[in-house]
Design an enzyme around this catalytic site. Structure first.
Site, mmCIF file in Angstrom:
data_model
loop_
_atom_site.group_PDB
_atom_site.id
_atom_site.type_symbol
_atom_site.label_atom_id
_atom_site.label_comp_id
_atom_site.label_asym_id
_atom_site.label_seq_id
_atom_site.Cartn_x
_atom_site.Cartn_y
_atom_site.Cartn_z
ATOM 1 C CE LYS A 128 -35.215 -28.800 -64.601
ATOM 2 N NZ LYS A 128 -34.382 -29.801 -64.744
ATOM 3 C CE LYS A 176 -34.613 -30.768 -61.443
ATOM 4 N NZ LYS A 176 -33.867 -31.517 -62.172
#
Ligand code: PBG
Length: 334
Positions: A256, A202
């Protein structure tokens, strides 16, 4: 095996692109409803849908409306929804107690959906930002996000979500050691069946802006998240975080954002034999919608092409705000 293709004219690649049926027949990747995870924003109240200004087409739903949406999604073959709360401001504190309140928004919604629509999976994020007066994903003191203090709260949050009936937990905070702590807590409390999809790769991205609007975290966030989310310049680090989280007990991995990090999706799916998902985040959604609204791009085609990119990069599936619409489209007869 890769080999050098025969020279022209023995080899004419256009032979395999000549007709619809031929292209259908030789296609390498496909997209279906089962590839899609649908994120839904939840708010307090009844029978209300509130548009999110920076995400045209996305609405925050009250729990009664979420039940209807979940039922429709299940009928379309969407396997799982992900619930994100818009926590009322007065419940946001520096200690984030609301994160593990058994009756917080997502826990109430999860119980209600499980009772009404038992056949759809429910994923809940484990992170403190929706409940935090500082807007950060961790317990904050004098501007510093504290790792180990945060882990204790994440553990309680994870257990409260499992108790509410969440099938999959998505730790999305990037604190060190969180997967191990959560996995152990689940095992010790009779929740060994609850799966973990770790937001391991992330990145500290500006593509999250519209989401922070949707959950009401934009106006409270002090500073940025660079001390815990990954530097956008690093992909080896992303792979290291995935390996770490798998060792600690993650079942699946989320990369992400999505499209700006397609290289990470590809490397992750090449390197790890576990389901890898991409999160096509709010900023990606907003860009597609804004350009479409201006008539600059062909919206429907771009949505499909952007999702296919993730399949091509080896992803098992995609978490996308377009999931419901795409599943509907995929269900239409040809
Ligand atoms: C934070 C969280 C974020 C998103 C999902 N969970 C935002 C952030 O890290 O600031 C963003 C998703 C999106 O942009 O669509 N726990």
């Amino acid at each position: 095996m890769t080999r050098t293709p025969a020279p022209f004219p023995a080899n004419r690649p256009r032979r395999l692109r000549r007709t619809d049926w031929m292209r259908d027949m030789v296609r390498e990747n496909t997209l279906c409803a089962a590839d899609l995870i649908w994120p839904i924003f939840i708010q307090d109240g009844t029978d209300t849908a509130t548009p999110v200004p920076s995400m045209p087409g996305v609405e925050r739903l009250t729990i009664d409306r979420v039940i209807i949406a979940a039922n429709e999604a299940a009928n379309l073959g969407i396997p799982m929804i992900a619930l994100f709360p818009n926590t009322p401001e007065h419940l946001k504190t520096m200690e984030c107690e609301e994160a593990y309140n058994p009756d917080n928004l997502v826990n109430r919604a999860t119980r209600a959906i499980k009772a009404a629509v038992p056949d759809i999976g429910i994923m809940l994020d484990v992170a403190l930002d929706p409940y935090n007066a500082s807007g950060q994903d961790g317990i904050t003191r004098e501007g510093e996000v504290l790792n180990d203090e945060t882990l204790m709260v994440l553990e309680r949050e994870a257990l409260s979500h499992a108790e509410a009936g969440a099938d999959v937990l998505g730790p999305s905070d990037m604190m060190d050691g969180r997967i191990g702590i959560i996995r152990r807590a689940l095992e010790q409390n009779d929740f060994s069946h609850v799966a973990i999809i770790s937001y391991a790769a992330k990145f500290a991205s500006a593509f999250y802006g519209p989401f922070r609007d949707a959950v009401g975290a934009a106006n409270v966030l002090m500073g940025d998240k660079a001390t815990y989310q990954i530097d956008p310049a690093n992909s080896n680090e992303g792979l290291r975080m995935i390996a770490r989280d798998l060792d600690e007990g993650a079942d699946m991995i989320m990369v992400k954002p999505g499209m700006p990090y397609l290289d990470v999706c590809q490397r992750a799916s090449d390197a790890f034999d576990v389901p890898i998902f991409a999160y096509q985040v709010s900023g990606e959604y907003a860009m597609i919608e804004a350009a479409s609204a201006n008539g600059w791009i062909d919206r429907d085609k771009i949505i499909m092409e952007s999702l296919m990119a993730f399949k091509r990069a080896g992803c098992t599936g995609i978490l996308t705000y377009h999931a419901f619409e795409v599943a509907k489209k995929l269900a239409e007869p040809l």
